[in-house]
Design a protein around this motif. Structure first.
Motif, mmCIF file in Angstrom:
data_model
loop_
_atom_site.group_PDB
_atom_site.id
_atom_site.type_symbol
_atom_site.label_atom_id
_atom_site.label_comp_id
_atom_site.label_asym_id
_atom_site.label_seq_id
_atom_site.Cartn_x
_atom_site.Cartn_y
_atom_site.Cartn_z
ATOM 1 N N GLU B 29 0.188 0.526 2.295
ATOM 2 C CA GLU B 29 0.048 1.497 0.857
ATOM 3 C C GLU B 29 -0.647 0.865 -0.289
ATOM 4 O O GLU B 29 -1.427 1.413 -1.095
ATOM 5 C CB GLU B 29 1.530 2.047 0.522
ATOM 6 C CG GLU B 29 1.796 3.253 1.296
ATOM 7 C CD GLU B 29 3.072 4.049 1.011
ATOM 8 O OE1 GLU B 29 4.079 3.115 0.352
ATOM 9 O OE2 GLU B 29 3.219 5.092 1.022
ATOM 10 N N ALA B 30 -0.115 -0.676 -0.359
ATOM 11 C CA ALA B 30 -0.596 -1.315 -1.467
ATOM 12 C C ALA B 30 -2.099 -1.077 -1.631
ATOM 13 O O ALA B 30 -2.655 -1.324 -2.561
ATOM 14 C CB ALA B 30 0.057 -2.427 -1.453
ATOM 15 N N HIS B 31 -2.619 -1.420 -0.321
ATOM 16 C CA HIS B 31 -4.109 -1.626 -0.162
ATOM 17 C C HIS B 31 -4.735 -0.212 -0.551
ATOM 18 O O HIS B 31 -5.796 -0.096 -1.311
ATOM 19 C CB HIS B 31 -4.622 -1.989 1.113
ATOM 20 C CG HIS B 31 -6.165 -2.068 1.601
ATOM 21 N ND1 HIS B 31 -7.042 -3.002 0.924
ATOM 22 C CD2 HIS B 31 -6.775 -1.279 2.163
ATOM 23 C CE1 HIS B 31 -8.065 -2.875 1.034
ATOM 24 N NE2 HIS B 31 -8.171 -1.785 1.901
ATOM 25 N N ASP B 33 -3.775 2.070 -2.393
ATOM 26 C CA ASP B 33 -3.597 2.438 -3.792
ATOM 27 C C ASP B 33 -4.594 1.977 -4.698
ATOM 28 O O ASP B 33 -5.137 2.537 -5.466
ATOM 29 C CB ASP B 33 -2.347 1.808 -4.414
ATOM 30 C CG ASP B 33 -1.271 2.595 -4.197
ATOM 31 O OD1 ASP B 33 -1.393 3.873 -3.633
ATOM 32 O OD2 ASP B 33 -0.035 2.284 -4.147
ATOM 33 N N ASN B 34 -5.372 0.662 -3.903
ATOM 34 C CA ASN B 34 -6.539 0.009 -4.882
ATOM 35 C C ASN B 34 -7.909 0.114 -4.143
ATOM 36 O O ASN B 34 -8.885 -0.651 -4.548
ATOM 37 C CB ASN B 34 -6.140 -1.302 -4.983
ATOM 38 C CG ASN B 34 -4.834 -1.744 -5.740
ATOM 39 O OD1 ASN B 34 -4.731 -1.305 -6.919
ATOM 40 N ND2 ASN B 34 -3.729 -2.251 -5.032
ATOM 41 N N SER B 36 -10.581 2.856 -2.857
ATOM 42 C CA SER B 36 -10.942 4.255 -2.631
ATOM 43 C C SER B 36 -11.591 4.437 -1.247
ATOM 44 O O SER B 36 -11.462 5.374 -0.846
ATOM 45 C CB SER B 36 -11.882 4.437 -3.850
ATOM 46 O OG SER B 36 -13.076 3.850 -3.727
ATOM 47 N N ARG B 39 -8.885 4.829 0.997
ATOM 48 C CA ARG B 39 -7.877 6.117 0.761
ATOM 49 C C ARG B 39 -8.583 7.276 1.189
ATOM 50 O O ARG B 39 -7.997 8.098 2.007
ATOM 51 C CB ARG B 39 -7.775 6.087 -0.528
ATOM 52 C CG ARG B 39 -6.580 6.879 -1.087
ATOM 53 C CD ARG B 39 -6.201 6.670 -2.545
ATOM 54 N NE ARG B 39 -7.412 6.689 -3.388
ATOM 55 C CZ ARG B 39 -7.616 5.691 -4.255
ATOM 56 N NH1 ARG B 39 -7.156 4.723 -4.173
ATOM 57 N NH2 ARG B 39 -8.521 5.845 -5.178
#
Lengths: 195, 76
Positions: B29-31, B33-34, B36, B39
């Motif tokens: 999740e942390a990755h 979030d940062n 795109s 994501r």
């Protein structure tokens, strides 16, 4: 007073019939799910209807082998998948010969490259529903069974393992590989439709 | 050693199937979030799964339901 008198026997028969009727009702409530999964395990609607009827005939016949309180859905779907295997109904296609070493992102990458679109939903919408149905039917049955049970039948890995009588690790690896094959097929269908 | 995007791709399926441990899930999740790039691809996969499910939401023919009921044990 004898315990095996006619009245006791009559009561036992009545209890038995009630229990059986309740079992049959519970099993019938699952018929939509059974049909949806069966429809994806075999090639045609007619075959799916036959398979569902055979599943129910066998389930009603062997109701005593079901242990009340255990997972009825898993019990019923196990009958379905076993019948499907026994009757050799699955049209076995040759496994795809293309290498599958492309990663999980490749379908997105390919569709995005073609469309230049930005939005993920838009990109998914480029796949037709018929294309998805066609792509799944091209996935070899060992992989397809797992995808159908987990993604369409909503079974847990554990239930799918029980139904198919395979280890849970095999469920996971087949699911992973099966979804990659599915995406590869989708990429081909999408490209085919463009042409 | 995998770079963060390669690692993220590797955990794509177990992430969507909720099979990761809490710490692995938090790391992914942390990755996301940062990044795109990842994501977008994750969102695509999640949408694709829903879309596949919809494609197979076929209704059972009504007469089949009646046939199944007819297979029930008759009450005597």
């Amino acid at each position: 007073m004898s315990e095996s008198g006619p009245e006791t026997e009559a009561r036992r028969i009545a209890d038995d019939a009630r229990e059986r009727a309740r079992f049959e009702e519970e099993v019938l409530e699952l018929s939509d799910q059974v049909y949806r999964v069966a429809r994806r395990l075999v090639a045609s609607r007619e075959e799916a209807e036959d398979l569902v009827q055979e599943t129910y005939a066998r389930a009603f016949r062997s109701w005593r082998s079901y242990t009340p309180g255990t997972n009825l859905r898993a019990w019923l779907f196990r009958i379905l998948t076993n019948l499907n295997i026994d009757r050799g109904r699955r049209e076995q296609r040759a496994p795809t010969t293309q290498p599958l070493e492309e990663g999980d992102y490749f379908l997105y990458n390919r569709l995005e490259a073609e469309s230049g679109a930005e939005d993920e939903e838009r990109i998914v919408e480029r796949l037709s529903q018929d294309g998805i149905v066609e792509a799944l039917s091209a996935v070899p049955h060992d992989f397809r069974d797992v995808i159908v049970l987990v993604d369409i039948g909503d079974f847990t890995y554990q239930d799918a393992a029980q139904i198919l009588d395979i280890p849970i690790g095999t469920v996971m690896s087949r699911l992973h590989r099966g979804r990659r094959i599915l995406k590869q097929q989708l990429a081909e269908v999408a490209v085919g439709e463009e042409a | 050693m995998l770079n963060p995007c390669e690692k993220c791709e590797e955990v794509l399926q177990p992430f969507l199937d909720r099979q990761l441990s809490d710490s692995e899930h938090a790391e992914a999740e942390a990755h996301l979030d940062n990044c795109s790039y990842c994501r977008k691809r994750y969102r695509f996969e999640a949408t694709l799964r829903m879309y596949v499910r919809q494609a197979f939401a076929e209704q059972m023919p009504p007469d089949l339901k009646a046939k199944l009921s007819a297979l029930r044990t008759p009450l005597v």
